[in-house]
Write an enzyme that holds these catalytic residues in place. Structure first.
Site, PDB file in Angstrom:
ATOM      1  N   GLU A 146     -21.389  29.794  15.732  1.00 37.62           N
ATOM      2  CA  GLU A 146     -20.728  30.006  14.443  1.00 37.62           C
ATOM      3  C   GLU A 146     -21.635  30.828  13.530  1.00 37.62           C
ATOM      4  OE1 GLU A 146     -19.619  26.507  12.270  1.00 37.62           O
ATOM      5  OE2 GLU A 146     -18.385  27.658  10.861  1.00 37.62           O
ATOM      6  N   GLU A 240     -10.682  24.143   8.081  1.00 30.39           N
ATOM      7  CA  GLU A 240     -11.780  23.342   7.554  1.00 30.39           C
ATOM      8  C   GLU A 240     -11.661  23.249   6.051  1.00 30.39           C
ATOM      9  OE1 GLU A 240     -16.028  23.299   9.869  1.00 30.39           O
ATOM     10  OE2 GLU A 240     -15.669  24.821   8.356  1.00 30.39           O
TER      11      GLU A 240
END
Lengths: 289, 289, 289, 289
Positions: A146, A240
């Site tokens: 990420e 998220e």
């Protein structure tokens, strides 16, 4: 394409009750997939999680951010080795749970560094990731790094920086994970990083600029979703969001969640599920234009 | 309105040679004003700085971010008191240098906190700021609290949060300082925070989303500058940019500057000066529409 | 890359005095190139224009929008033939003036149509353009079809629509001309049309959403300029703006210029010249990121 | 707040079968309200429409764009008077149908003008609107003037221009109607026109920049919806979209609908209904921030 949601939308604790809340919330909001934060993979019961998600007909993935004691990019070989062990365990439990993706900040600590990265640290991380890539491949798990902002890693803050690091890793099954929240801070556009990443993009986080309700901040989601369509992205797309309304001791403070951006998980999640699917649907119609 | 630039665009050291480089660079780029980082106000020679900027016909302001040892919002009264002393000294040297503005993260440490703020800490900071407001007022210096993102303070990350904190401070001469870089992360729009702040807005930082060249990131500058015009803002507008090409030991690592976003200070600064003035000019013409 | 400006920024009449005003204004604002509206190519003295621009060291290009009496896409062969003759003349005078580009709405009338296009009309236009492409090629002039909004043509309103029409034309030297003002209305993004057009993009108009000062409207210029860099565009980039302050009988009413968006041509032009060059410069620095 | 949809999303003909299709489509997509194009108010059976919408539990409004023969802003008093008669009839049938809003281009022809407006024409339109305002008020119908782009009127293309025209009208019950599609072309921002209009804003059209699926174009909907919340707007919010897939002889060609932007009315409408409600919901959460 599977549309998913991060577990911290529903619960800050991932014991059996917490897992049940997250799985139920995921399903009720209409998502296909639940991403579980794997802060402590040693305490994670992959077989249990696998049964629970199977029972509800949803898929699972896992993400984690290493802490300083397990910093894969540490110049201290013992620390880096501890990180590698933790990630080995993480790969194993994801596979046990039937997951196919492990992502997040798995190449350095997820923290505000106080010094730039070193060549030795990068090399240590890259070498470990190449070994982990073999283990993950054997287990049927894809590793995706990420790309996060400057306050959460010092290794790579953009897709292009991530691609350069992937070259150093040199493993065909270690890929990129992009997150719109971080891109909004670090990238020069929301579309080009997707084009640059191309088929090395294997995981996507959808977060608003302040990590609250989608559509209330500065992220240019249109460009990002058009980019996904342009490269034919077909992997997980996971929402998220973090609010002080749901707190994880280990994660909320690391992420700097000082504000209450929402207080109704179910409403937030159903809204995000519609937002993502509606964007994907709308982008499809551009083919007609 | 005075258009200015942060000293770290030109130099990472603020000894006499560094000051000279910053002042010359400011002037050559066409700016009216130089903002100096006051990392160590005890080592800052206000009289010298005053003479140097006067000689070049530019104005000066100063900003700082407290460190943990001087955290005004600490529950440890000794630490908070150390912060207050440092800020007293900062006010004095700014006045000595002929400056009228002291801004930045002067209400908490500028750091990634690992816990949420406490009521006692907020109260300590607010009370100290009320006292500092008196001293600043007497010295002809305006104090403006810079609203920064979640990784740089835990007290207030939005204009509205800042206004609530100002109420707690309760001093007519302690105001807000907004920064487009931070707003792009934390606010729900670039125009409304300016409207909300109204005449409590006394200082402005112009930074791109990644802190590089203006116009290459995700900041919606148009909305922000239209907001300034709408509230009749007339204070300093100061360009900030950080690259690994110019390093300050004390500041670059705190800010997480791991990337080289530019390598030619003079080109960057002249570009920013034109960008800001051209936006202000363009927005004026909207009155005709 | 040559940065230019449309003549109507300076004058509504293109007699010798008007030409002089436009050339002087172009030069004083810092542009490299003047685009002249070729509303009546029969009245255009190519040799004179050529001498005048040479004397001032600037380049010239020409654009036009056909009227209904010269509609290349008319099903009435006589009308289409009149359009073709006019365009032959236009190619010749551009070449005489030393120009290398003829662009604009040269494939249909520039008007609000009251019916959709017909296949026969499209075919007539395409066939004529193929012949005109030969003539232009021989004369050293590149023809670029300007993609305009729904109120100014019915043939093609997007880059992809334009590319489909270019296939029908089938000539290697008839290309696309994109304009940010029109793109903002018709395209689904500002970057992808540039990628889609690729090396068929040979001419660019830079206009704000309301055709006033750059940076005061809704056009996402950042994405467009990043697109130009991504495809390595190296052709003319020409600023267009229209206000009721400068009126051309033939053009202002066709374009619906009812508002006074500016009243100082010199200020507008110098601002636009800086805006375009500053964007191009800023985008270059992304390579460092 | 009532969320609605324009009838042309479902049908190009507004006979009884067309009305039924539109009403059913409106309801199935989840909207509260159907806006009917009142191209010919003399052929419109208000009582029938009223019964039909009541039967389905939805509300109705009507909009229209005058044609040249009924141009309220014509200097030819007979033409202006014909327009006024048509609008009197329109007010009456809206009231008969139980509607409370008549909006659209009801102050000039909805066409590409070829000359700027004249003072006499503006005065004629304003005077007629003042009289129509009385009639509408008596009938319980609110008149709102739709601000459209330069190709659809020459009277006023921005909210501020509309407010100036409202001053000339001088009637407390003649208001403004803003449309995001037109604003994206003419305004300098999507938020300020809403603030400027304030409580004179009584009707809203939600359209994408190319009039296709919401979220696939250049309209900054976030700013617009945040503006609505900021002024406490509580009137109708109506989705408009046009594609060559559904054709109205009288309207599609006037609007320049040459492209197929969608071909599934039900999918488009349900998507838009969610998009608008989800934006409104998301904006509510900003209050928490």
């Amino acid at each position: 394409m599977q549309i998913g949601v991060h577990g911290l939308v529903f619960t800050g604790e991932f014991d059996e009750a917490g897992l049940r809340a997250a799985i139920t919330g995921t399903q009720q909001a209409g998502f296909d997939l639940l991403e579980l934060p794997l802060m402590d993979p040693y305490a994670f019961d992959g077989a249990l999680v696998g049964r629970m998600v199977d029972d509800h007909g949803i898929a699972m993935t896992a993400s984690l951010g290493l802490d300083a004691a397990h910093d894969l990019s540490s110049e201290d070989a013992a620390v880096s080795r501890k990180g590698e062990s933790l990630l080995e365990r993480a790969i194993d439990v994801v596979a046990e749970a039937g997951g196919e993706h492990l992502c997040g900040v798995i190449y350095s600590a997820m923290q505000k560094y106080m010094v730039p990265p070193t060549e030795a640290g990068r090399a240590a991380s890259a070498a470990a990731l190449a070994r982990l890539g073999d283990r993950a491949q054997a287990a049927g798990v894809t590793l995706s790094l990420e790309i996060v902002n400057r306050y959460e890693t010092n290794i790579a803050n953009t897709a292009r920086g991530g691609l350069r690091f992937l070259e150093q890793v040199g493993h065909d099954d270690v890929h990129l994970h992009l997150d719109t929240y971080h891109m909004n801070i670090e990238e020069s556009g929301m579309l080009e990083p997707v084009l640059d990443a191309g088929d090395r993009l294997r995981y996507v986080h959808i977060g608003e600029s302040h990590r609250g309700y989608l559509g209330t901040g500065s992220v240019d989601f249109g460009s990002f979703f058009r980019g996904l369509a342009r490269v034919g992205y077909d992997g997980p797309v996971v929402f998220e969001s973090f609010s002080s309304a749901v707190v994880s001791e280990s994660l909320s403070n690391t992420l700097g969640i000082w504000r209450n951006l929402w207080d109704d998980s179910a409403d937030l999640a159903a809204h995000a599920n519609r937002f993502i699917r509606d964007q994907l649907r709308a982008v499809e119609t551009i083919a007609l234009h």
